[in-house]
Motif scaffolding. Structure first.
Motif, PDB file in Angstrom:
ATOM      1  N   LEU A 181       0.827  -1.208   0.000  1.00 42.10           N
ATOM      2  CA  LEU A 181       0.000   0.000   0.000  1.00 42.10           C
ATOM      3  C   LEU A 181       0.861   1.257   0.000  1.00 42.10           C
ATOM      4  O   LEU A 181       0.559   2.224  -0.705  1.00 42.10           O
ATOM      5  N   GLU A 182       1.940   1.236   0.778  1.00 42.72           N
ATOM      6  CA  GLU A 182       2.751   2.438   0.947  1.00 42.72           C
ATOM      7  C   GLU A 182       3.945   2.495   0.005  1.00 42.72           C
ATOM      8  O   GLU A 182       4.702   3.471   0.013  1.00 42.72           O
ATOM      9  N   ASP A 202       3.906   9.009   9.424  1.00 43.23           N
ATOM     10  CA  ASP A 202       4.863   9.526   8.432  1.00 43.23           C
ATOM     11  C   ASP A 202       4.990   8.580   7.237  1.00 43.23           C
ATOM     12  O   ASP A 202       5.176   9.027   6.102  1.00 43.23           O
ATOM     13  N   LEU A 203       4.901   7.280   7.495  1.00 45.88           N
ATOM     14  CA  LEU A 203       4.969   6.308   6.402  1.00 45.88           C
ATOM     15  C   LEU A 203       3.793   6.482   5.445  1.00 45.88           C
ATOM     16  O   LEU A 203       3.946   6.342   4.218  1.00 45.88           O
ATOM     17  N   GLN A 204       2.614   6.818   5.974  1.00 52.85           N
ATOM     18  CA  GLN A 204       1.412   6.947   5.156  1.00 52.85           C
ATOM     19  C   GLN A 204       1.290   8.306   4.477  1.00 52.85           C
ATOM     20  O   GLN A 204       0.509   8.460   3.520  1.00 52.85           O
ATOM     21  N   ALA A 205       2.006   9.284   4.990  1.00 56.70           N
ATOM     22  CA  ALA A 205       1.839  10.664   4.510  1.00 56.70           C
ATOM     23  C   ALA A 205       2.023  10.812   3.002  1.00 56.70           C
ATOM     24  O   ALA A 205       1.208  11.482   2.344  1.00 56.70           O
ATOM     25  N   PRO A 206       3.058  10.243   2.368  1.00 57.84           N
ATOM     26  CA  PRO A 206       3.199  10.430   0.911  1.00 57.84           C
ATOM     27  C   PRO A 206       2.007   9.908   0.125  1.00 57.84           C
ATOM     28  O   PRO A 206       1.577  10.543  -0.853  1.00 57.84           O
ATOM     29  N   ARG A 207       1.471   8.758   0.519  1.00 59.38           N
ATOM     30  CA  ARG A 207       0.296   8.209  -0.188  1.00 59.38           C
ATOM     31  C   ARG A 207      -0.897   9.143  -0.052  1.00 59.38           C
ATOM     32  O   ARG A 207      -1.587   9.447  -1.046  1.00 59.38           O
ATOM     33  N   VAL A 208      -1.180   9.599   1.172  1.00 58.58           N
ATOM     34  CA  VAL A 208      -2.336  10.468   1.395  1.00 58.58           C
ATOM     35  C   VAL A 208      -2.179  11.778   0.621  1.00 58.58           C
ATOM     36  O   VAL A 208      -3.131  12.270  -0.003  1.00 58.58           O
ATOM     37  N   ALA A 209      -0.983  12.342   0.652  1.00 62.43           N
ATOM     38  CA  ALA A 209      -0.745  13.589  -0.074  1.00 62.43           C
ATOM     39  C   ALA A 209      -0.960  13.393  -1.566  1.00 62.43           C
ATOM     40  O   ALA A 209      -1.593  14.224  -2.242  1.00 62.43           O
TER      41      ALA A 209
END
Length: 265
Positions: free
Chosen positions: A120-121, A215-222
């Motif tokens: 996912l990430e 922080d690991l999920q932040a790039p995907r959400v952005a």
């Protein structure tokens, strides 16, 4: 009263004590504590409701198919599927490493979750004691043979040999209890998926995740929302709580409040 038999006086004294304690502990004390809670901690005393759930209770952010909704931060796994009526831990410990027909071992659950989060990430979901396909890397060793006990035939075992023995896949229905259990660590040196992304908490309703997992999920959400990564990380910071009393626990991020802030723009 003085002319009554002693046994009657004792019973009347007991009844008075029950009546006084009932009023004090069943009426006065609950009203007092409720009043103090409402005056000092009104939001928390009323469940910290947000209109989309409670900020104190974890929930899933998945679609009808059970897959994660990619524009939302994902919560910590739940042993009870985030159901408040089924709260509780799985009661599985670190020695639970062998799958059974009835359920997957804790090790395999962790391996599968790590693989899914990695996909996912966009990072490696590899972990020690896990096979590349997300199964517990465990052997049962017998005199003259070794079995990859969590990989049922016709699967190809994750290692070809162990101490000079050819490793076999597990034949369905075969009893491996007599074998020596050997978890195989593998050569993973860096784990990119944090522990709270793959393990359920004691209650199964944790509303927070670690800053590392956020922080690991932040790039995907952005990326999914078309936002600058810096903006998403700023929101993470705004919804991060520090250690209790300054030294207990670790900083944590409330997932529901963070996702609501993202929806508000």
């Amino acid at each position: 009263m003085e002319h009554l038999p002693s046994w009657i006086r004792r019973h009347l004294t007991a009844l008075r004590a029950v009546a006084v304690l009932t009023v004090l502990l069943g009426l006065v004390y609950p009203l007092l504590t409720t009043g103090v809670a409402q005056a000092l901690f009104s939001d928390k005393a009323n469940g910290s409701m947000t209109g989309h759930g409670s900020a104190l209770v974890g929930q899933s952010f998945t679609g009808k198919d059970g897959a994660p909704v990619r524009k939302y931060f994902q919560s910590r796994p739940s042993a009870g599927d985030h159901d408040p009526t089924a709260t509780g831990a799985s009661n599985l410990g670190p020695e639970d490493v062998i799958d059974t027909p009835a359920r997957k071992s804790l090790l395999t659950q962790v391996c599968a979750r790590s693989l899914a989060v990695g996909e996912l990430e966009g990072v490696s979901g590899a972990r020690p004691y896990c096979t590349p396909d997300g199964i517990g890397a465990v052997l049962k060793v017998f005199p003259g043979r070794a079995v990859s006990v969590n990989q049922a035939c016709p699967a190809v075992p994750f290692v070809t040999s162990y101490e000079g023995l050819e490793v076999e896949c597990a034949r369905p229905g075969e009893d491996h209890a007599a074998g020596r259990t050997v978890p195989v660590r593998g050569n993973v040196t860096a784990v990119q998926v944090p522990a709270d992304a793959v393990t359920a908490g004691g209650s199964g309703l944790d509303p927070h995740i670690s800053v590392t997992y956020a922080d690991l999920q932040a790039p995907r959400v952005a990326r999914e929302r078309g936002l600058a990564l810096g903006r998403v990380r700023a929101l993470i910071g705004e919804h991060t709580t520090g250690r209790a009393l300054g030294f207990i626990g670790e900083p944590a991020v409330d997932v529901l409040e963070l996702n609501l802030a993202l929806d508000r723009g």
